[in-house]
Structures are given as structure tokens and as C-alpha cells.
Design a protein around this motif. Structure first.
Motif, PDB file in Angstrom:
ATOM      1  N   ILE A 110      47.139  -0.058  27.788  1.00 14.43           N
ATOM      2  CA  ILE A 110      47.382   0.570  26.487  1.00 14.43           C
ATOM      3  C   ILE A 110      46.140   0.390  25.623  1.00 14.43           C
ATOM      4  O   ILE A 110      45.696  -0.741  25.403  1.00 14.43           O
ATOM      5  CB  ILE A 110      48.591  -0.056  25.783  1.00 14.43           C
ATOM      6  N   TYR A 162      46.666   1.722  19.736  1.00 12.87           N
ATOM      7  CA  TYR A 162      47.212   3.054  19.978  1.00 12.87           C
ATOM      8  C   TYR A 162      48.495   3.308  19.178  1.00 12.87           C
ATOM      9  O   TYR A 162      48.730   4.412  18.699  1.00 12.87           O
ATOM     10  CB  TYR A 162      47.475   3.240  21.472  1.00 12.87           C
ATOM     11  N   HIS A 199      47.783  17.178  23.378  1.00 10.89           N
ATOM     12  CA  HIS A 199      47.082  16.576  24.506  1.00 10.89           C
ATOM     13  C   HIS A 199      46.152  17.583  25.195  1.00 10.89           C
ATOM     14  O   HIS A 199      46.278  18.799  25.025  1.00 10.89           O
ATOM     15  CB  HIS A 199      48.089  16.006  25.513  1.00 10.89           C
ATOM     16  N   TYR A 234      53.470  14.339  32.747  1.00  7.40           N
ATOM     17  CA  TYR A 234      54.464  13.291  32.519  1.00  7.40           C
ATOM     18  C   TYR A 234      55.864  13.669  32.993  1.00  7.40           C
ATOM     19  O   TYR A 234      56.717  12.802  33.158  1.00  7.40           O
ATOM     20  CB  TYR A 234      54.487  12.887  31.035  1.00  7.40           C
ATOM     21  N   GLN A 288      50.794   6.289  34.609  1.00 10.68           N
ATOM     22  CA  GLN A 288      50.525   6.613  33.208  1.00 10.68           C
ATOM     23  C   GLN A 288      49.040   6.502  32.881  1.00 10.68           C
ATOM     24  O   GLN A 288      48.456   7.379  32.231  1.00 10.68           O
ATOM     25  CB  GLN A 288      51.331   5.657  32.320  1.00 10.68           C
ATOM     26  N   ASN A 289      48.392   5.436  33.353  1.00 10.70           N
ATOM     27  CA  ASN A 289      46.969   5.256  33.068  1.00 10.70           C
ATOM     28  C   ASN A 289      46.124   6.361  33.698  1.00 10.70           C
ATOM     29  O   ASN A 289      45.125   6.804  33.125  1.00 10.70           O
ATOM     30  CB  ASN A 289      46.505   3.878  33.540  1.00 10.70           C
ATOM     31  N   TYR A 328      46.630   9.442  31.559  1.00 13.81           N
ATOM     32  CA  TYR A 328      45.956   9.290  30.261  1.00 13.81           C
ATOM     33  C   TYR A 328      44.490   9.703  30.341  1.00 13.81           C
ATOM     34  O   TYR A 328      43.949  10.307  29.401  1.00 13.81           O
ATOM     35  CB  TYR A 328      46.086   7.846  29.787  1.00 13.81           C
ATOM     36  N   ASN A 356      46.859  11.539  26.320  1.00 21.44           N
ATOM     37  CA  ASN A 356      48.026  11.083  25.580  1.00 21.44           C
ATOM     38  C   ASN A 356      48.864  10.208  26.512  1.00 21.44           C
ATOM     39  O   ASN A 356      48.591  10.123  27.715  1.00 21.44           O
ATOM     40  CB  ASN A 356      48.842  12.253  25.011  1.00 21.44           C
ATOM     41  N   ARG A 357      49.875   9.536  25.965  1.00 19.55           N
ATOM     42  CA  ARG A 357      50.635   8.577  26.750  1.00 19.55           C
ATOM     43  C   ARG A 357      52.129   8.831  26.570  1.00 19.55           C
ATOM     44  O   ARG A 357      52.554   9.488  25.611  1.00 19.55           O
ATOM     45  CB  ARG A 357      50.291   7.134  26.329  1.00 19.55           C
ATOM     46  N   ASN A 358      52.900   8.294  27.508  1.00 12.85           N
ATOM     47  CA  ASN A 358      54.348   8.301  27.384  1.00 12.85           C
ATOM     48  C   ASN A 358      54.746   6.994  26.700  1.00 12.85           C
ATOM     49  O   ASN A 358      54.695   5.926  27.314  1.00 12.85           O
ATOM     50  CB  ASN A 358      55.022   8.419  28.742  1.00 12.85           C
ATOM     51  N   ASP A 382      55.033   2.558  27.767  1.00 15.24           N
ATOM     52  CA  ASP A 382      54.276   1.505  27.092  1.00 15.24           C
ATOM     53  C   ASP A 382      55.185   0.554  26.326  1.00 15.24           C
ATOM     54  O   ASP A 382      54.948  -0.660  26.299  1.00 15.24           O
ATOM     55  CB  ASP A 382      53.284   2.127  26.102  1.00 15.24           C
TER      56      ASP A 382
END
Length: 521
Positions: A134, A138, A160, A239, A358-359, A362, A367-369, A373
């Protein structure tokens, strides 16, 4: 030694070899576990062990940073004894996982030994990394609840970078590769249950056309594209898109995910089921994936509620979307469906597979979920059920290493997803964690969160091994440890309320100082 005696000795050795037991392993090595954050545990790999012509059971010992279990879901430890049954050891399926205590490349061998039998070793490797990836800051400023939190997350993750739909083929090998390098397919790669009789090789087995399971893999929109009219950027948002078996993907079609009762119309090799929903207020056809991926799917669909919160209310009339969408920006989904998603999210929390995926995404989408996280965001937004309290305690506390200032110990895990270890000097631990509170652990005694007076959190993680430094060995001192299983995290932490594992008093050895007497001559 004369020739006759030498011959007799050689015959005796040959006979001993002839009647020695044999330990069998289904694999001679396991691929690297790859990267795993410290205090987490990688998704396990599995193999089989057996013994013939045995005079004793088989003891399996794992090197530091690795753990073994016979269930795969709980009861992990550094060693397992497989019992003798007559003159053999029955075939057992063993799960092994990587749970690093420190960063850097780790390697060792899983040792299989038994009296009178040649030892068999299974090489293991993995790399410990410092964080879950993360970016610092963020989620700064995101501390709301309910719809306000959902809106704040939308503002954070919207806009994104769009990956092309064709670009998914080249992205998947970096985001969805199993330990073997094959496709990590939530519809055919089973971790704990039935194994499919096939695997997919990236590029080579790309769909194409399919008729049966195992023909090829394609791109599964867990949130069906007909629900958003195949529009961009939803159409290629990684995602909610995963590489999956084409046949199973086709059988799932755009049925909602849900829980199937006894009325099953079709079932995949690893146990995915198409059938009649048993959820209250919804009795139509649903698709139920296997347990180990339910949380992954749930968080992908909850991500859609956050990322497209400005659009999703208008999708209710598309295809069969009205079966799950409520036609609003909050709570987004119908109650029956939201209850399923939250239940699956709690039952199957984010694991290292999902963190690493996820990484990888990204780096492509920027962008991230947020529900990967920070899983507790789910309860803070929708206020539904929290994770259940663990029902099985940790057991069998054992000391690995003890010096005047340091102790390393391990135990057998219970059935929580994580566990706290609390340490107190001089007397037993007498203060315990409160639900919905996250504590800070430190392996330096006295530096972590303090509960009550003198009870310090020294470990918070998924593994079965911990170490503590900063102990006092200048005088005789007893230290006491308590291991407490829990599920959830932060505001959703649900700690085991009784039955904790308590150590006996651990006396660190006294550190003797070098005293020199100088005499004038």
C-alpha cells in the motif's frame, strides 16, 4: 578383518537395506512461494507423503519461515508426526506454506524422517517483503462511515489508467500466475479441495473455443459486462476480470453469484456449482464458487460499487442486473446479494494471492481495491455482519531458541485468520484485547501496544512462529506468553474470548558479565 567376515558384514548391510523402510513423496521439489509480506502466510501448496516397511511414524520438520498442516485451513505448525499403521504410514496430504518473520530470500528443506528409514528432503524457497504494497498515505483522510465512506473511496480510486481489453492477455501472467507459472484460475486451481485434472499454460491455452473443462482459459467478468452494456472503462477493469476456464465461465454465464442448496444443475471438477439459490428473498439460479475464492469474488464486486458509484445506479435495467442491483448509489446491491458478498468477504479474507494480484494491477491501472487493503471498510460502509469469533485455540507452545535477551517460539495455530501474542514479565498475562480494536505489535519487548499493566503485544500475524528481543537476562526473570486467535482486522477484529493458549513461565538465562581483577605487583 578377513575376507569371510567382510562377506558376512556386507550381507548384513544388504539385508538391512532390503528391510529398511521407504518414505515416499509425491513431489521432489516445490516451486518458490514468491513474495510474501512478513507476518502474513502465503497460500499453501500441497503434496503427498507415505511410508512402506516402516518401523516408526514419519516426522515432518519445517525450516524457519515455513509451516505445515494436514488440513490446509488451520492447525499449522513447524512439525507434524504421521503415525505408524501396522508396518506402513498411510498416504497423507500435507499442506506447506511460507510465513516469513523477516525480509529477504528464504530457503530450506522440509525434512521427512523415521527411525530405520532414509530421510527424504523437500526443498522450499520464498522471499519475505516488508509491506503489503500500500503506497504511503494512500488512504489519508479517509475515516468516514456509511455512504460518506463509499463516496470518499470513489473519489480516491476513480479515474484509473485504462488497460485495453486485449492487453489483459499480456497482463494476466504478471497478476494471476500460480506458483508453477500456470494460470491461477479461480474455477480450476483448487488449494484445499478437489483438484482439476488439467492446468492452463499462458498464451498456449488461450481461448479459442471450448466444449468441455480444460479446453482453454478466457476472461471472466465477475460483474457481467451485460450489466454495464460492455462500456469502457468497466469492460477491461482488472479488479473484476480474471482468467478462468472457458467452459466454467460459460456455465456461470451472467447468473448472479450466490449459495446453492441441494438443487444442483451442474458442477465443475473442483466443486463450483450452478443451481437454485438458498438465500432468503432470492430463489432463482446462482453460481457458487469454491470456498477459497469466495472472498476474492466478493471484493471484486464490492470494488465495482465503489469505483463506479457515479454510474452503477443507472445499470439496474441492463440485462438481468436488476436481480442484484438496487438502482441506487447506496447501498448499491439488493439486501440478499449484499448479505452474500459480506458473508464471503468475512469467511475468506484477503490472502497473499490477492495482495500480490492487487499490487500487479496497481502498476497498470494506478488505482487499488480498498477492500483488499483495508477489509474493515466493508463493515464501516454497509454495517452488516462482522467476522465470526474463532472456535479453535492455538495449542502446544514450544521454545525454539532462548538467550539472555531473545526468545523464539512456535505453536500450533487455531482456526482464526490471525493471532496476537501478548508477553508479560514477572507474572502471567492478565489483560486481553477488546473486539473492534487493532493493536500494534513489536518484536522488541515493551515497544508494542500495552494492555493493562505490563502486557505487551509482541506479534500480530498469520504464522505460527514469533520472536521477541529486548528481554532482561541480567537477573533471573520469568516471561509469560498468551496466544489469542482472531478474525477480521481493526474495527472488525473479533478476538477469541476464552480458551487462549498460555505458556508456562519462560526463564531467560542470566547473562554473566566478564569480571576481571587486577593485582598490582
Amino acid at each position: 578383518m578377513n575376507k569371510g567376515i567382510q562377506l558376512i558384514f556386507a550381507l548384513l548391510v544388504s539385508c538391512a537395506d532390503l528391510f529398511a523402510g521407504t518414505i515416499g513423496l509425491s513431489k521432489t521439489s516445490l516451486p518458490s512461494f514468491g513474495s510474501c509480506p512478513i507476518n502474513y502466510a502465503a497460500v499453501p501448496q500441497r503434496y503427498k507423503v507415505w511410508g512402506v516397511n516402516m518401523s516408526a511414524g514419519i516426522l515432518i520438520n519445517a525450516p524457519l519461515g515455513f509451516e505445515v498442516s494436514l488440513t490446509g485451513t488451520d492447525s499449522y505448525s513447524r512439525s507434524i508426526l504421521l503415525p505408524l499403521n501396522g508396518n506402513k504410514v498411510d498416504t497423507a496430504q500435507v499442506f506447506v506454506r511460507f510465513a516469513p518473520l523477516s525480509t529477504g530470500a528464504k530457503a530450506g528443506v522440509l525434512v521427512h524422517s523415521s527411525s530405520g528409514s532414509p530421510t527424504q528432503n523437500l526443498p522450499l524457497a520464498g522471499t519475505g517483503v516488508a509491506t503489503t504494497g500500500i503506497p504511503s498515505g494512500y488512504y489519508n483522510g479517509i475515516n468516514q462511515s456509511g455512504q460518506a465512506l463509499l463516496t470518499a473511496l470513489y473519489n480516491k480510486i476513480s479515474g484509473h489508467t485504462v488497460v485495453s481489453y486485449s492487453g489483459l492477455w499480456t497482463a494476466f501472467p504478471a497478476t494471476d500466475a500460480f506458483y508453477t507459472g500456470k494460470v491461477w484460475d479461480i474455477y480450476s486451481t483448487s488449494i484445499f479441495g478437489n483438484e482439476a485434472n488439467y492446468t492452463f499454460t499462458y498464451s498456449t491455452d488461450q481461448c479459442g473455443t471450448y466444449a468441455v473443462e480444460g479446453d482453454c482459459y478466457n476472461r471472466e467478468h465477475s460483474f457481467p459486462q451485460s450489466w454495464f452494456s460492455s462500456a469502457s472503462p468497466m469492460y477491461s477493469d482488472m479488479y473484476h476480470i480474471l482468467p478462468t476456464d472457458g467452459k466454467v465461465n460459460g456455465m456461470r454465464n451472467n447468473y448472479p453469484f450466490g449459495e446453492v442448496g441441494s438443487t444442483i444443475s451442474w458442477q465443475s471438477q473442483i466443486g463450483g456449482k450452478l443451481g437454485t439459490s438458498i438465500s432468503p428473498n432470492y430463489t432463482s439460479t446462482v453460481f457458487e464458487p469454491v470456498n477459497e475464492y469466495k472472498g476474492d469474488i466478493a471484493r471484486g464486486l464490492l470494488y465495482m460499487a465503489a469505483r463506479y458509484n457515479n454510474l452503477i445506479a443507472s445499470w439496474q435495467g441492463n440485462g438481468n442486473a436488476n436481480e442484484v442491483l438496487a438502482g441506487n448509489a447506496y447501498p448499491v446491491y439488493d439486501a440478499w446479494f449484499l448479505n452474500v458478498l459480506v458473508k464471503w468477504h468475512n469467511q475468506d479474507p484477503p490472502d497473499v494471492k490477492e495482495i500480490n494480484r492487487q499490487n500487479g494491477i496497481y502498476t497498470r491501472q494506478n488505482n487499488r481495491n480498498p477492500f483488499i487493503d483495508s477489509p474493515q471498510f466493508v463493515n464501516r460502509i454497509w454495517g452488516l455482519a462482522k467476522p465470526a469469533e474463532p472456535t479453535a485455540s492455538a495449542s502446544q507452545f514450544s521454545i525454539d531458541s532462548l538467550t539472555p535477551n531473545f526468545v523464539r517460539a512456535h505453536f500450533i495455530t487455531g482456526n482464526g485468520n490471525r493471532r496476537l501474542v501478548i508477553c508479560r514479565a514477572g507474572s502471567p498475562v492478565n489483560a486481553f484485547p477488546l473486539d473492534s480494536v487493532q493493536y500494534t505489535a513489536s518484536s522488541v519487548f515493551g515497544s508494542g501496544s500495552q494492555l493493562g499493566s505490563g502486557n505487551f503485544v509482541v506479534y500480530d500475524g498469520q504464522g505460527c512462529t514469533f520472536s521477541v528481543s529486548g528481554l532482561t537476562g541480567s537477573t533471573a526473570q520469568n516471561y509469560y506468553f498468551t496466544v489469542i486467535e482472531y478474525n477480521g482486522l481493526s474495527r472488525t477484529a473479533n478476538y477469541q474470548s476464552s480458551g487462549w493458549l498460555n505458556s508456562l513461565p519462560i526463564t531467560v538465562p542470566v547473562k554473566w558479565h566478564d569480571v576481571r581483577v587486577y593485582v598490582n605487583s
